[in-house]
Design a protein around this motif. Structure first.
Motif, PDB file in Angstrom:
ATOM      1  N   VAL A 179       0.839  -1.197   0.000  1.00  0.00           N
ATOM      2  CA  VAL A 179       0.000   0.000   0.000  1.00  0.00           C
ATOM      3  C   VAL A 179       0.878   1.254   0.000  1.00  0.00           C
ATOM      4  O   VAL A 179       0.636   2.205  -0.758  1.00  0.00           O
ATOM      5  N   ARG A 180       1.890   1.263   0.844  1.00  0.00           N
ATOM      6  CA  ARG A 180       2.769   2.438   0.921  1.00  0.00           C
ATOM      7  C   ARG A 180       3.532   2.639  -0.383  1.00  0.00           C
ATOM      8  O   ARG A 180       3.764   3.778  -0.809  1.00  0.00           O
ATOM      9  N   LEU A 181       3.937   1.535  -0.996  1.00  0.00           N
ATOM     10  CA  LEU A 181       4.653   1.641  -2.258  1.00  0.00           C
ATOM     11  C   LEU A 181       3.753   2.241  -3.330  1.00  0.00           C
ATOM     12  O   LEU A 181       4.164   3.149  -4.088  1.00  0.00           O
ATOM     13  N   ALA A 237      -4.718  -7.955  -2.363  1.00  0.00           N
ATOM     14  CA  ALA A 237      -5.890  -8.807  -2.194  1.00  0.00           C
ATOM     15  C   ALA A 237      -5.495 -10.213  -1.742  1.00  0.00           C
ATOM     16  O   ALA A 237      -6.169 -10.829  -0.899  1.00  0.00           O
ATOM     17  N   ARG A 238      -4.407 -10.740  -2.288  1.00  0.00           N
ATOM     18  CA  ARG A 238      -3.969 -12.084  -1.893  1.00  0.00           C
ATOM     19  C   ARG A 238      -3.593 -12.121  -0.415  1.00  0.00           C
ATOM     20  O   ARG A 238      -3.899 -13.088   0.288  1.00  0.00           O
ATOM     21  N   GLN A 239      -2.966 -11.062   0.067  1.00  0.00           N
ATOM     22  CA  GLN A 239      -2.599 -11.018   1.486  1.00  0.00           C
ATOM     23  C   GLN A 239      -3.849 -11.006   2.356  1.00  0.00           C
ATOM     24  O   GLN A 239      -3.900 -11.682   3.399  1.00  0.00           O
ATOM     25  N   LEU A 240      -4.864 -10.266   1.923  1.00  0.00           N
ATOM     26  CA  LEU A 240      -6.085 -10.148   2.722  1.00  0.00           C
ATOM     27  C   LEU A 240      -6.876 -11.447   2.725  1.00  0.00           C
ATOM     28  O   LEU A 240      -7.512 -11.804   3.735  1.00  0.00           O
ATOM     29  N   GLU A 278     -13.565  -4.370   0.860  1.00  0.00           N
ATOM     30  CA  GLU A 278     -13.273  -3.069   0.246  1.00  0.00           C
ATOM     31  C   GLU A 278     -12.361  -3.243  -0.966  1.00  0.00           C
ATOM     32  O   GLU A 278     -12.537  -2.567  -1.986  1.00  0.00           O
ATOM     33  N   THR A 279     -11.393  -4.138  -0.850  1.00  0.00           N
ATOM     34  CA  THR A 279     -10.484  -4.363  -1.977  1.00  0.00           C
ATOM     35  C   THR A 279     -11.212  -5.021  -3.131  1.00  0.00           C
ATOM     36  O   THR A 279     -10.994  -4.684  -4.311  1.00  0.00           O
ATOM     37  N   ILE A 310      -7.082   1.064   3.719  1.00  0.00           N
ATOM     38  CA  ILE A 310      -6.341  -0.176   3.969  1.00  0.00           C
ATOM     39  C   ILE A 310      -5.185   0.082   4.927  1.00  0.00           C
ATOM     40  O   ILE A 310      -4.928  -0.695   5.855  1.00  0.00           O
ATOM     41  N   GLU A 311      -4.494   1.211   4.725  1.00  0.00           N
ATOM     42  CA  GLU A 311      -3.339   1.526   5.557  1.00  0.00           C
ATOM     43  C   GLU A 311      -3.740   1.803   7.000  1.00  0.00           C
ATOM     44  O   GLU A 311      -2.964   1.564   7.925  1.00  0.00           O
TER      45      GLU A 311
END
Length: 873
Positions: free
Chosen positions: A721-723, A780-783, A815-816, A843-844
């Motif tokens: 997200v930060r990137l 999304a995969r992480q979530l 949300e994603t 998300i952050e």
């Protein structure tokens, strides 16, 4: 003047003798004796020392027990032997074996050095030592039983009351305990050496929490693999028999439990014995805990786990007695409050019982012969080093008159402080020492200087003799003690206790007790018995361990994204084009500054021009250990967390992370630049990928895996997200170049090209990095993985409601999933108030809340204890 003990070399010495007779003046014998076997080339430079017993040579040459070994070693040749030695060192380094495997408060870990030449002891010789050790262990246990019981020894005057009542380790709460299985001493160790006449003598007794057995085991493992053929042909007695007896003693101590839950209470990763604690926990199948993992409920000891509180039946303690119960021992804020009362009630077995370290103080050495005669009606079979207690006026006069030939020690042992006191005495004048003793004579003893035997040691110039000492181990077995067929051998020129030798980084040796015939195989594997209940859960995982694994996962991902972003930047710094001409430069620098890898000024063009060139500033910043955000600091934290969870991490995983810690360092000498840093980053990324592969393919899907992977998923999503935010929200420069850099850093370039070839567009990139649940690098995969893991954790299902962490995980994923990436095409879609920016902000902000919710429910445990009342002396 009448000494309080007998000559250590001759148990029949008249106790009225003023001083021990002089040591033997045996001189080395030339190996060129006409009757001696020819000396092999590898040992040709070996010369035994004067006035000491040599383990290799006797008057006729090589001792009988050593001859087959020496011949076999010679068969390897000098180069072959060197190669075996190098293999052993590599194995030790790979395993990260150290006396203290982690450094706390500026204390460096001491690497463990194993000498490739073992100490060989004939069985008939060792049998004599075994009998002496067994008698000594029984005697010390009898003394402890009396001191904490009826105290007949003090009433009769055999043991002066002031010896016990002045002991800082004698505490009223320890009195009249009910020792587990009627043993005040389950585990015992003795530091031994040989006198010049070849007899064994005891340098020190260890009864508090004897350490070293784990190092013996690791030494044997390395040594047997270094010289496998020689080891088996030598008929070396196995160590497994001792550890079987160890497990039997632990099981017998359990209060009314057939299959007890046993924990090893460790001092933690900052303690000097943590490697051994973790090693023994894995080898014996016990749970490694710290004081914060335990709680007292209804006078029972409970282990705080993810699945709730689980009762503990046996505690094998490693901390000192006075560090185990902050409730009854008011001088400490450490330990488990209420542990002593739980032990008194018989609800938990603490071994060795609290207070057992009383008799390992040097002052008891002066009374051991007399106590043995009083309690057993027999002389000591293995006497201790001659000791004079200054509390007796005659003994003090002898000590003061012989300061040049004696070692002055404190009467009462204070673990961890002997080295400082020994150095102080060495450095002060004779007059200062005399004044110190006279000011408080009861607090000091004088001991004879130890003349230790010598043994072959491998050195760079060849094989040479060196003084050695040996720690032998015994475990309670019925009414007697079983002695380990081996021990911890240390090479030490100074006459200090073995702990000081270890702290000084001296070498270690494996001890081979040679049998006269073939050795029976012994295994710790249980024989087939009744059925057991099958399990596929990990609810017994201590919350502290889960927290360490959770943060290990987070730091692993943090290191990975930092390394990838640094690599992408350095590739551009070292390219043909200057950095300012590359359109993705501002985005990359902004992202680097956001994660703390460079000063924030480098992310702003006007300020960057006033700062030192990035080419020179970047390498030192990466390895700045004082900066908690630097990549080197993150790698250090990874190793610290891995060390704290060592009993839960596989050997291969440990080796990878240990290699990362050792290898990710700048060159020690010479100049280095961005090309060197780029090579180190490549290696780091590959090693991190190797660890991820082991986790993915080899770690069982239990709570250990869930918390490690949840940490990784939260951090990977957060960093992604930060990137995206730093690179895409209000971008400066060519957007296509920025998108290509994003794909490169996210390790998704190949996937993108296989789908879209060279046509780089923002919706497709956002889909791959944000919403594509098949991409292992997408948010999304992480979530998705996070929601699966959260649902697999223990929950209160009686209410029928979702927990807070479940709701947060579902909100993030939904949300994603609701995001329409095809809507983000124009530059106005990348302003701070556009839907993409708002989604990334949501998300952050929600990911840290999810991490906090997981921590509050599963990972929170008792913090540092606070003293509520002042301590009165």
């Amino acid at each position: 003047m009448s000494p309080l003990r007998r000559d250590p070399f001759d148990p029949s010495t008249d106790p009225s003798t003023t001083t021990p007779p002089p040591l033997s003046n045996e001189r080395p014998v030339s190996n060129a004796s006409p009757n001696a076997p020819p000396t092999p080339a590898l040992f040709s430079q070996y010369r035994k020392g004067e006035g000491v017993y040599d383990e290799l040579y006797d008057a006729s040459g090589v001792r009988g027990a050593w001859r087959p070994f020496v011949q076999a070693i010679e068969g390897l040749g000098v180069e072959g032997f060197k190669r075996r030695w190098q293999q052993a060192n590599r194995a030790l380094n790979r395993n990260g074996l150290a006396y203290s495997s982690w450094k706390e408060n500026e204390k460096e870990a001491r690497p463990w050095e194993l000498d490739p030449i073992p100490l060989l002891i004939a069985s008939e010789d060792w049998d004599i030592a075994v009998k002496g050790l067994q008698q000594r262990a029984r005697l010390l246990e009898a003394i402890l039983t009396d001191i904490y019981g009826h105290q007949e020894l003090m009433k009769s005057g055999v043991l002066p009351p002031e010896v016990v009542f002045s002991h800082p380790g004698f505490c009223r709460p320890f009195h009249r305990q009910r020792p587990p299985a009627n043993h005040f001493l389950h585990f015992y160790a003795a530091d031994m050496a040989r006198a010049p006449n070849g007899k064994w003598w005891v340098l020190a007794d260890r009864t508090e929490a004897p350490s070293g057995a784990g190092f013996v085991l690791e030494n044997r493992l390395i040594q047997s693999r270094t010289l496998p053929t020689i080891f088996h042909q030598a008929n070396v007695q196995r160590l497994a028999q001792y550890f079987l007896a160890f497990k039997r003693a632990v099981a017998a101590a359990a209060p009314r439990v057939e299959n007890p839950r046993v924990v090893i209470l460790s001092q933690g990763s900052g303690g000097p014995n943590y490697f051994e604690d973790a090693y023994l926990a894995r080898y014996l199948g016990y749970t490694l805990v710290e004081a914060s993992d335990l709680a007292i409920r209804n006078h029972r000891v409970m282990l705080k786990t993810l699945g709730g509180l689980i009762q503990v039946d046996v505690i094998i303690r490693r901390p000192n007695s006075d560090q185990c119960d902050s409730l009854e021992l008011s001088h400490t804020a450490e330990g488990v409050p209420g542990l002593l009362q739980a032990s008194r009630n018989g609800n938990v077995a603490v071994i060795n019982p609290l207070g057992s370290g009383l008799v390992e103080s040097p002052i008891f050495m002066a009374f051991m012969p007399k106590l043995c005669q009083e309690l057993f009606g027999e002389p000591l079979l293995m006497p201790g080093v001659a000791t004079w207690w200054c509390g007796d006026p005659g003994q003090m006069d002898h000590v003061l008159a012989n300061l040049d030939t004696l070692i002055v020690k404190r009467s009462y042992r204070m673990r961890g402080r002997e080295l400082a006191f020994a150095n102080m005495v060495r450095n002060q004048s004779r007059e200062a020492t005399i004044k110190m003793i006279r000011s408080d004579p009861h607090q000091y003893v004088g001991q004879e200087v130890v003349k230790r035997s010598t043994c072959p040691v491998w050195k760079s110039q060849g094989i040479a003799p060196a003084p050695i000492a040996m720690r032998a181990f015994a475990v309670a077995s019925g009414d007697d003690f079983e002695v380990m067929q081996g021990g911890l051998v240390r090479v030490s020129a100074a006459p200090d206790p073995l702990e000081m030798s270890i702290l000084a980084g001296e070498k270690s040796k494996d001890a081979w007790i040679l049998s006269q015939g073939p050795v029976n195989r012994v295994s710790l594997l249980k024989k087939a018995g009744g059925p057991i209940d099958l399990k596929r859960t990990g609810g017994e995982l201590p919350s502290r361990v889960a927290e360490n694994l959770f943060w290990l996962g987070r730091n692993l991902e943090r290191a990975d994204v930092c390394a990838r972003l640094l690599r992408a930047t350095i590739v551009r710094l070292t390219s043909e084009s200057i950095l300012e001409e590359q359109p993705e430069t501002p985005a990359l620098l902004r992202a680097l500054a956001d994660i703390g890898q460079i000063e924030t000024g480098y992310g702003i063009e006007e300020i960057r021009k006033q700062l030192p060139p990035l080419e020179t500033a970047l390498p030192p910043a990466v390895f700045d250990a004082s900066d908690s955000f630097s990549l080197r600091a993150i790698v250090t934290e990874i190793f610290r967390l891995t060390t704290r969870s060592r009993d839960r991490v596989s050997s291969d995983s440990w080796r990878i992370l240990h290699r990362i810690d050792k290898s990710f360092t700048p060159p020690a000498v010479g100049q280095w630049d961005l090309s060197d840093l780029l090579t180190l980053l490549d290696d780091l990324i590959l090693d991190l990928a190797a660890f991820s592969g082991i986790v993915s393919e080899s770690m069982t899907r239990t709570q250990i895996y869930y918390f490690l992977d949840m940490g990784r998923r939260i951090e990977r999503a957060l960093q992604q997200v930060r990137l995206l935010r730093n690179c895409l929200i209000e971008p400066t420069g060519d957007l296509t170049a920025i998108l290509e850099a994003l794909l490169e850093i996210s390790d998704s370039s190949m996937t993108y090209r296989s789908r879209y070839l060279a046509d780089v567009q923002m919706p497709a990139v956002l889909d791959l990095l944000l919403t594509d649940e098949t991409n292992p690098r997408s948010i999304a995969r992480q979530l998705v993985q996070l929601l699966d893991h959260v649902n697999a954790l223990p929950h209160n299902t009686s209410s029928g409601l979702f927990s807070l962490e479940q709701r947060l995980a579902m909100t993030l994923l939904n949300e994603t999933r609701m995001c329409d990436v095809t809507a983000f095409r124009e530059s106005e879609d990348l302003n701070p108030n556009a839907p993409l920016s708002l989604l990334l902000q949501d998300i952050e902000s929600l990911l840290p809340k999810l991490a906090d919710a997981l921590s509050n429910r599963y990972l929170v445990h008792a913090g540092a204890q606070v003293q509520l009342t002042e301590i009165r002396s």
